[in-house]
Design a protein around this motif. Structure first.
Motif, PDB file in Angstrom:
ATOM      1  N   ASP A   1       0.867  -1.182   0.000  1.00 28.31           N
ATOM      2  CA  ASP A   1       0.000   0.000   0.000  1.00 28.31           C
ATOM      3  C   ASP A   1       0.904   1.233   0.000  1.00 28.31           C
ATOM      4  O   ASP A   1       2.126   1.125   0.105  1.00 28.31           O
ATOM      5  N   ASN A   2       0.326   2.379  -0.131  1.00 29.88           N
ATOM      6  CA  ASN A   2       1.091   3.635  -0.092  1.00 29.88           C
ATOM      7  C   ASN A   2       2.280   3.592  -1.069  1.00 29.88           C
ATOM      8  O   ASN A   2       2.219   2.905  -2.078  1.00 29.88           O
ATOM      9  N   TYR A   3       3.354   4.308  -0.708  1.00 30.07           N
ATOM     10  CA  TYR A   3       4.426   4.495  -1.702  1.00 30.07           C
ATOM     11  C   TYR A   3       5.800   4.037  -1.249  1.00 30.07           C
ATOM     12  O   TYR A   3       6.775   4.184  -1.979  1.00 30.07           O
ATOM     13  N   GLY A   4       5.893   3.536  -0.009  1.00 29.82           N
ATOM     14  CA  GLY A   4       7.211   3.225   0.534  1.00 29.82           C
ATOM     15  C   GLY A   4       7.900   2.074  -0.171  1.00 29.82           C
ATOM     16  O   GLY A   4       9.114   2.117  -0.390  1.00 29.82           O
TER      17      GLY A   4
ATOM     18  N   TYR B   1      -0.288   9.842   7.776  1.00 29.02           N
ATOM     19  CA  TYR B   1      -1.524   9.075   7.573  1.00 29.02           C
ATOM     20  C   TYR B   1      -2.645   9.923   8.191  1.00 29.02           C
ATOM     21  O   TYR B   1      -2.881  11.030   7.730  1.00 29.02           O
TER      22      TYR B   1
ATOM     23  N   CYS C   1       5.025  15.258  -6.363  1.00 29.65           N
ATOM     24  CA  CYS C   1       6.291  15.689  -6.974  1.00 29.65           C
ATOM     25  C   CYS C   1       7.242  14.503  -7.050  1.00 29.65           C
ATOM     26  O   CYS C   1       6.965  13.430  -6.515  1.00 29.65           O
TER      27      CYS C   1
ATOM     28  N   ARG D   1       6.506   9.968   7.396  1.00 28.23           N
ATOM     29  CA  ARG D   1       5.802   8.726   7.750  1.00 28.23           C
ATOM     30  C   ARG D   1       6.497   7.527   7.094  1.00 28.23           C
ATOM     31  O   ARG D   1       7.374   7.699   6.223  1.00 28.23           O
TER      32      ARG D   1
ATOM     33  N   GLU E   1       8.685   4.714   5.803  1.00 33.98           N
ATOM     34  CA  GLU E   1      10.108   4.344   5.888  1.00 33.98           C
ATOM     35  C   GLU E   1      11.012   5.306   5.108  1.00 33.98           C
ATOM     36  O   GLU E   1      11.935   5.914   5.667  1.00 33.98           O
ATOM     37  N   ASP E   2      10.729   5.464   3.824  1.00 39.25           N
ATOM     38  CA  ASP E   2      11.671   6.249   3.008  1.00 39.25           C
ATOM     39  C   ASP E   2      11.708   7.717   3.413  1.00 39.25           C
ATOM     40  O   ASP E   2      12.783   8.321   3.485  1.00 39.25           O
ATOM     41  N   SER E   3      10.549   8.301   3.705  1.00 34.04           N
ATOM     42  CA  SER E   3      10.563   9.735   4.052  1.00 34.04           C
ATOM     43  C   SER E   3      11.233   9.964   5.408  1.00 34.04           C
ATOM     44  O   SER E   3      11.775  11.043   5.659  1.00 34.04           O
TER      45      SER E   3
HETATM   46  O1  TRH Z   1       3.975   6.005   1.535  1.00 37.03           O
HETATM   47  P1  TRH Z   1       4.504   5.479   2.806  1.00 37.03           P
HETATM   48  O2  TRH Z   1       3.606   5.499   3.946  1.00 37.03           O
HETATM   49  O3  TRH Z   1       5.039   4.058   2.558  1.00 37.03           O
HETATM   50  C1  TRH Z   1       5.030   2.934   3.294  1.00 37.03           C
HETATM   51  C2  TRH Z   1       4.054   1.949   2.852  1.00 37.03           C
HETATM   52  O4  TRH Z   1       2.955   2.036   3.687  1.00 37.03           O
HETATM   53  C3  TRH Z   1       4.632   0.608   2.847  1.00 37.03           C
HETATM   54  O5  TRH Z   1       3.689  -0.394   2.657  1.00 37.03           O
HETATM   55  C4  TRH Z   1       5.400   0.346   4.087  1.00 37.03           C
HETATM   56  O6  TRH Z   1       6.108  -0.760   3.778  1.00 37.03           O
HETATM   57  C5  TRH Z   1       6.368   1.449   4.359  1.00 37.03           C
HETATM   58  O7  TRH Z   1       5.721   2.703   4.381  1.00 37.03           O
HETATM   59  C6  TRH Z   1       7.081   1.276   5.669  1.00 37.03           C
HETATM   60  O8  TRH Z   1       5.826   6.328   3.240  1.00 37.03           O
HETATM   61  P2  TRH Z   1       7.338   6.310   2.743  1.00 37.03           P
HETATM   62  O9  TRH Z   1       8.000   5.029   3.082  1.00 37.03           O
HETATM   63  O10 TRH Z   1       7.934   7.524   3.257  1.00 37.03           O
HETATM   64  O11 TRH Z   1       7.257   6.406   1.157  1.00 37.03           O
HETATM   65  C7  TRH Z   1       6.812   7.544   0.491  1.00 37.03           C
HETATM   66  C8  TRH Z   1       7.569   7.722  -0.811  1.00 37.03           C
HETATM   67  O12 TRH Z   1       6.891   8.657  -1.646  1.00 37.03           O
HETATM   68  C9  TRH Z   1       8.967   8.255  -0.618  1.00 37.03           C
HETATM   69  O13 TRH Z   1       9.854   7.622  -1.507  1.00 37.03           O
HETATM   70  C10 TRH Z   1       8.840   9.736  -1.004  1.00 37.03           C
HETATM   71  C11 TRH Z   1       7.817   9.636  -2.085  1.00 37.03           C
HETATM   72  N1  TRH Z   1       7.073  10.867  -2.422  1.00 37.03           N
HETATM   73  C12 TRH Z   1       7.397  11.555  -3.590  1.00 37.03           C
HETATM   74  O14 TRH Z   1       8.311  11.145  -4.309  1.00 37.03           O
HETATM   75  N2  TRH Z   1       6.652  12.639  -3.946  1.00 37.03           N
HETATM   76  C13 TRH Z   1       5.620  13.103  -3.185  1.00 37.03           C
HETATM   77  O15 TRH Z   1       4.974  14.097  -3.568  1.00 37.03           O
HETATM   78  C14 TRH Z   1       5.334  12.424  -1.953  1.00 37.03           C
HETATM   79  C15 TRH Z   1       4.224  12.923  -1.078  1.00 37.03           C
HETATM   80  C16 TRH Z   1       6.069  11.300  -1.614  1.00 37.03           C
END
Ligand code: TRH
Length: 378
Positions: free
Chosen positions: A24-27, A196, A260, A278, A280-282
Motif C-alpha cells: 500500500d502507499n508508496y514506501g 496518515y 512531486c 511517515r 520508511e523512506d521519508s
Molecule cells: O507512503 P509510505 O507510507 O510508505 C510505506 C508503505 O505504507 C509501505 O507499505 C510500508 O512498507 C512502508 O511505508 C514502511 O511512506 P514512505 O515510506 O515515506 O514512502 C513515500 C515515498 O513517496 C517516498 O519515496 C517519497 C515519495 N514521495 C514523492 O516522491 N513525492 C511526493 O509528492 C510524496 C508525497 C512522496
C-alpha cells in the motif's frame, strides 16, 4: 611515494534483479526505486520487477539510465537471472524465477547472490539478524541460500540509502529561493505534512493558529495527508468555538502541494523548518535533511509499531519534548499532549536531528554495504 590503497577492488558492473510488491502507499516502490537508481548510478544494470509501477510516473518520471522497470514476471527471462537477486520486504519472488536461479547455479557453477532486503527498524534484533543465511529446504530453490539484509542505524546493520551525489545536491540547494517561490514569508515557520491520519493533527493546527512569535506555513502533500488535514480543519470549524481575541487566523497559511518527484520531495524536506514524515523512506530523507522532524510510523495490527517507534526515539536520544511529540502524533496509549512549537523546543529538535545525521554520515550507506556483501558472497 604513492600511499597504498587498502580499499577492496571495485566490483565489475553487475546485473541486478530487484523485486518489489506494492502492499500500500508508496514506501515499497519508493525504496526500491531509490535503490535501483543508485545501483545504476554506480555503474550496475537493474531490472526492477514490480506488480505496480504506477507511482513511478510521478516519483521518477524521467526514469534512470541503467534501470529497466518491468511487470511482475510470468516467465523466466531468456538470459536468466542477474548476478544478484533482491527480494524487497519479504515479497515472494515467483517460483519460475526461483527455478531460474537454481538453473543458473548449475550452469554458471555458482548461484546468483540472493538477498532478502528487510524493513528498516532501530530495534535490537536487526543487528542480530543482519546478514544471516536462510537456506531453502524445499521447492524449486531447495539447496539455495537467501541472505537477510537489514537496513539500520548502527555500524552492525546495513545502513541507510544515501546517494553518492546527495551532499552535492544539498549544498547546491537554494533554500531561500525555494521558499520565496512558494510564497512562504521570510520569518515564517515552514512545516511539511506527509502523514496518515495522526490523532494529534487538530492539536497541531490549534498550536499553529495560536503562534505569537512568527506565522506558520503548512505545506500539505497530496493524498492521505491532505485529506486528513481537510478533515481536521472541517472538525475544528464545525465545533464553531469562538476564537480568543489573541488568536489571529492569519497566523497559519496552508498550501496543498501537487505530487512531486522524489528529488523534489527531498527539497521540500530541506526547505522546511519542521517535517512531518511517515513510513520508511521519508523518515530516512528527513534524517538526511537534518531539520527537526516528527515521524508517523506505519501502524501494524498487533501494535508492533510501538516498540519500533520507541527504539528509534532511543537511538535518536530524543529530548523529552520530541519524545512526547512522537507519542502524541502516533496516538500511543496514554499519550501526552503535543508540546507547543516554541523556538526553544524547535532548537532542541534541530540539535537532535543534526547529531543523528552526523552520526549516520560517518557510517557506510546501504548500497556501499550491499556491494561489499555481494563481493564477499560472490
Ligand atoms: O507512503 P509510505 O507510507 O510508505 C510505506 C508503505 O505504507 C509501505 O507499505 C510500508 O512498507 C512502508 O511505508 C514502511 O511512506 P514512505 O515510506 O515515506 O514512502 C513515500 C515515498 O513517496 C517516498 O519515496 C517519497 C515519495 N514521495 C514523492 O516522491 N513525492 C511526493 O509528492 C510524496 C508525497 C512522496
Amino acid at each position: 611515494m604513492a600511499a597504498s590503497d587498502t580499499s577492496p577492488p571495485a566490483l565489475p558492473a553487475l546485473r541486478w534483479d530487484v523485486f518489489c510488491q506494492v502492499i500500500d502507499n508508496y514506501g515499497d516502490i519508493g525504496v526500491c526505486w531509490r535503490l535501483s537508481a543508485e545501483l545504476a548510478a554506480r555503474g550496475h544494470t537493474v531490472r526492477l520487477w514490480t506488480d505496480d509501477a504506477s507511482a513511478l510516473a510521478w516519483m521518477a518520471p524521467g526514469g534512470a539510465s541503467g534501470v529497466q522497470v518491468l511487470p511482475w514476471p510470468v516467465q523466466a527471462p531468456v538470459d536468466g537471472p542477474g548476478d544478484v537477486v533482491v527480494e524487497a520486504f519479504g515479497c515472494e519472488i515467483p517460483a519460475l524465477f526461483v527455478a531460474a536461479i537454481a538453473g543458473a547455479a548449475r550452469t554458471r557453477g555458482r548461484p546468483p547472490v540472493w538477498i532478502n532486503l528487510e524493513y528498516l527498524s532501530a530495534e535490537s534484533y536487526v543487528e542480530r539478524c543482519h546478514t544471516l543465511p536462510s537456506p531453502l529446504a524445499s521447492g524449486p530453490g531447495a539447496g539455495l541460500t537467501r541472505w537477510f539484509f537489514y537496513p539500520g542505524f548502527t555500524s552492525a546493520t546495513g545502513g541507510l540509502l544515501r546517494e553518492q551525489d546527495l551532499p552535492a545536491r544539498q549544498a547546491a540547494f537554494d533554500r531561500e529561493a525555494w521558499r520565496a517561490r512558494r510564497g512562504i514569508a521570510p520569518d515564517a515557520l515552514a512545516l511539511s505534512l506527509f502523514c496518515y491520519e495522526p490523532p494529534a493533527l487538530p492539536e497541531l493546527l490549534a498550536h499553529l493558529h495560536q503562534r505569537q512569535d512568527a506565522p506558520a506555513h503548512l505545506l500539505a502533500t497530496p493524498g492521505r495527508a491532505a485529506a486528513a488535514l481537510r478533515a481536521a480543519l472541517t472538525t475544528i470549524s464545525s465545533q464553531n468555538r469562538p476564537e480568543p481575541a489573541s488568536i489571529k487566523r492569519s497566523a497559519l497559511s496552508i498550501s496543498y502541494l501537487p505530487r512531486c518527484t522524489q528529488q523534489a520531495f527531498d527539497e521540500l524536506l530541506w526547505a522546511c523548518d519542521l517535517n512531518f514524515v511517515r513510513g520508511e523512506d521519508s523518515l530516512v530523507r528527513a534524517l538526511w535533511a537534518g531539520q527537526p522532524f516528527v515521524w508517523q510510523i506505519y501502524p501494524q495490527h498487533d501494535d508492533a509499531h510501538h516498540a519500533k517507534l520507541l527504539a528509534l526515539l532511543d537511538w535518536l536520544d530524543a529530548p523529552p519534548s520530541l519524545r512526547r511529540a512522537h507519542l502524541a502524533w502516533n496516538g500511543l496509549p496514554g499519550a501526552p499532549a503535543l508540546p507547543p512549537l516554541t523556538p526553544r523546543t524547535l532548537a532542541e529538535w534541530r540539535a537532535c536531528a543534526q547529531s543523528a545525521r552526523d552520526r549516520l554520515a560517518q557510517g557506510a550507506d546501504l548500497v556501499t554495504q550491499l556491494l561489499g556483501f555481494v563481493r564477499e558472497k560472490s
